[in-house]
Design a protein around this motif. Structure first.
Motif, PDB file in Angstrom:
ATOM      1  N   ALA A  27       0.246  17.508  -2.265  1.00  0.00           N
ATOM      2  CA  ALA A  27       0.800  16.385  -1.737  1.00  0.00           C
ATOM      3  C   ALA A  27       0.069  15.993  -0.340  1.00  0.00           C
ATOM      4  CB  ALA A  27       2.175  16.491  -1.461  1.00  0.00           C
ATOM      5  N   ILE A  28      -0.234  16.949   0.375  1.00  0.00           N
ATOM      6  CA  ILE A  28      -0.783  16.563   1.610  1.00  0.00           C
ATOM      7  C   ILE A  28      -2.279  16.469   1.485  1.00  0.00           C
ATOM      8  CG2 ILE A  28      -1.655  17.673   3.988  1.00  0.00           C
ATOM      9  CD1 ILE A  28       1.163  19.417   3.848  1.00  0.00           C
ATOM     10  N   GLY A  29      -2.868  17.042   0.462  1.00  0.00           N
ATOM     11  CA  GLY A  29      -4.375  16.799   0.076  1.00  0.00           C
ATOM     12  C   GLY A  29      -4.442  15.485  -0.393  1.00  0.00           C
ATOM     13  N   ARG A  30      -3.499  14.920  -1.299  1.00  0.00           N
ATOM     14  CA  ARG A  30      -3.646  13.753  -1.823  1.00  0.00           C
ATOM     15  C   ARG A  30      -3.612  12.486  -0.791  1.00  0.00           C
ATOM     16  NH1 ARG A  30      -5.716  12.364  -6.743  1.00  0.00           N
ATOM     17  NH2 ARG A  30      -4.893  10.430  -7.893  1.00  0.00           N
ATOM     18  N   ILE A  31      -2.502  12.758   0.134  1.00  0.00           N
ATOM     19  CA  ILE A  31      -2.345  11.965   1.362  1.00  0.00           C
ATOM     20  C   ILE A  31      -3.627  11.762   2.050  1.00  0.00           C
ATOM     21  CG2 ILE A  31      -0.964  11.417   3.318  1.00  0.00           C
ATOM     22  CD1 ILE A  31       1.486  12.794   2.025  1.00  0.00           C
ATOM     23  N   SER A  32      -4.063  12.963   2.293  1.00  0.00           N
ATOM     24  CA  SER A  32      -5.666  13.011   3.132  1.00  0.00           C
ATOM     25  C   SER A  32      -6.475  11.924   2.265  1.00  0.00           C
ATOM     26  CB  SER A  32      -6.103  14.429   3.193  1.00  0.00           C
ATOM     27  OG  SER A  32      -5.248  15.215   3.939  1.00  0.00           O
ATOM     28  N   MET A  33      -6.786  11.906   1.092  1.00  0.00           N
ATOM     29  CA  MET A  33      -7.451  11.155   0.336  1.00  0.00           C
ATOM     30  C   MET A  33      -7.315   9.657   0.670  1.00  0.00           C
ATOM     31  SD  MET A  33      -7.968  13.123  -3.318  1.00  0.00           S
ATOM     32  CE  MET A  33      -8.744  11.652  -4.090  1.00  0.00           C
ATOM     33  N   TRP A  34      -5.890   9.450   0.753  1.00  0.00           N
ATOM     34  CA  TRP A  34      -5.558   7.926   0.991  1.00  0.00           C
ATOM     35  C   TRP A  34      -5.863   7.546   2.415  1.00  0.00           C
ATOM     36  CZ3 TRP A  34      -4.204   4.036  -1.916  1.00  0.00           C
ATOM     37  CH2 TRP A  34      -3.619   4.265  -3.209  1.00  0.00           C
ATOM     38  N   GLN A  35      -5.872   8.551   3.247  1.00  0.00           N
ATOM     39  CA  GLN A  35      -6.168   7.984   4.701  1.00  0.00           C
ATOM     40  C   GLN A  35      -7.369   7.448   5.137  1.00  0.00           C
ATOM     41  OE1 GLN A  35      -5.937  11.687   7.128  1.00  0.00           O
ATOM     42  NE2 GLN A  35      -8.004  11.993   7.207  1.00  0.00           N
ATOM     43  N   ILE A  93       0.756  -1.019   0.088  1.00  0.00           N
ATOM     44  CA  ILE A  93       0.046   0.182  -0.128  1.00  0.00           C
ATOM     45  C   ILE A  93       0.910   1.261   0.178  1.00  0.00           C
ATOM     46  CG2 ILE A  93      -0.392   0.076   2.398  1.00  0.00           C
ATOM     47  CD1 ILE A  93      -3.095   0.857  -0.007  1.00  0.00           C
ATOM     48  N   PHE A  94       2.036   1.139   0.783  1.00  0.00           N
ATOM     49  CA  PHE A  94       2.988   2.280   0.773  1.00  0.00           C
ATOM     50  C   PHE A  94       3.215   2.796  -0.638  1.00  0.00           C
ATOM     51  CE2 PHE A  94       7.509   3.618   0.791  1.00  0.00           C
ATOM     52  CZ  PHE A  94       7.248   5.041   1.654  1.00  0.00           C
ATOM     53  N   LEU A  95       3.772   1.462  -1.466  1.00  0.00           N
ATOM     54  CA  LEU A  95       4.249   1.724  -2.766  1.00  0.00           C
ATOM     55  C   LEU A  95       3.081   2.644  -3.739  1.00  0.00           C
ATOM     56  CD1 LEU A  95       6.604  -1.478  -3.095  1.00  0.00           C
ATOM     57  CD2 LEU A  95       7.390   1.368  -2.781  1.00  0.00           C
ATOM     58  N   ARG A  96       1.936   2.095  -3.423  1.00  0.00           N
ATOM     59  CA  ARG A  96       0.831   2.404  -4.261  1.00  0.00           C
ATOM     60  C   ARG A  96       0.555   3.965  -4.060  1.00  0.00           C
ATOM     61  NH1 ARG A  96      -2.658  -0.453  -7.331  1.00  0.00           N
ATOM     62  NH2 ARG A  96      -2.323  -2.700  -7.174  1.00  0.00           N
ATOM     63  N   VAL A  97       0.772   4.320  -2.723  1.00  0.00           N
ATOM     64  CA  VAL A  97       0.438   5.736  -2.316  1.00  0.00           C
ATOM     65  C   VAL A  97       1.748   6.539  -2.986  1.00  0.00           C
ATOM     66  CG1 VAL A  97       0.618   7.336  -0.402  1.00  0.00           C
ATOM     67  CG2 VAL A  97      -0.589   5.434  -0.238  1.00  0.00           C
ATOM     68  N   VAL A  98       3.101   6.032  -2.917  1.00  0.00           N
ATOM     69  CA  VAL A  98       4.174   6.794  -3.458  1.00  0.00           C
ATOM     70  C   VAL A  98       4.074   6.896  -5.055  1.00  0.00           C
ATOM     71  CG1 VAL A  98       6.409   6.725  -4.082  1.00  0.00           C
ATOM     72  CG2 VAL A  98       5.513   6.080  -1.636  1.00  0.00           C
ATOM     73  N   GLU A  99       3.494   5.945  -5.552  1.00  0.00           N
ATOM     74  CA  GLU A  99       3.143   6.010  -7.165  1.00  0.00           C
ATOM     75  C   GLU A  99       2.262   6.818  -7.460  1.00  0.00           C
ATOM     76  OE1 GLU A  99       2.730   1.890  -8.115  1.00  0.00           O
ATOM     77  OE2 GLU A  99       4.732   1.495  -8.596  1.00  0.00           O
TER      78      GLU A  99
END
Length: 130
Positions: free
Chosen positions: A120-128, A95-101
């Motif tokens: 980037a922070i907005g995108r990470i928030s979507m992944w949370q 999952i980490f690699l998917r988030v990074v890609e």
């Protein structure tokens, strides 16, 4: 990304024990991104290096299995600050690699650094939520 991590883990077997961090700069036109592996704690990290702006006053998202924080990249000269995403435990690597890609593809065309960090922070928030 999987290939890069695989090569880093293969390289680990050949390095002297004094080498604690194996890193790879991800080639991008506009910004500096790094994937690195800490051999001591067996954690994989992705860093978005800050070149021109200070750390923004933004609340960072909390994700299961990932730690997101502002820190200094441990292996760069000049101790540059970065947004660092760390993977907790090897079982989360996929999952980490998917988030990074996803982050790389989402951020690669953003030119302005401040906009890129906010994106980037907005995108990470979507992944949370995932």
């Amino acid at each position: 990304m999987k290939e890069i991590l695989g090569k880093m883990l293969e390289l680990e077997k050949t390095l002297p024990s004094t080498e604690t961090i194996i890193s790879k700069k991800i080639d991008q036109k506009n910004h500096s991104f790094y994937l690195f592996y800490n051999r001591l704690n067996k954690e994989v990290h992705f860093a978005i290096e800050l070149e021109t702006i200070e750390i923004p006053d933004i609340l960072l998202p909390k994700c299961r299995g990932l730690i997101i924080k502002w820190d200094i990249i441990p292996f760069t000269i000049g101790s540059k600050k970065a947004l660092i995403i760390s993977c907790l435990g090897n079982y989360n690597n996929e999952i980490f690699l998917r988030v990074v890609e996803d982050l790389l593809s989402y951020l690669e065309l953003v030119i302005e650094e401040e906009t890129m960090i906010h994106n980037a922070i907005g995108r990470i928030s979507m992944w949370q939520e995932f």
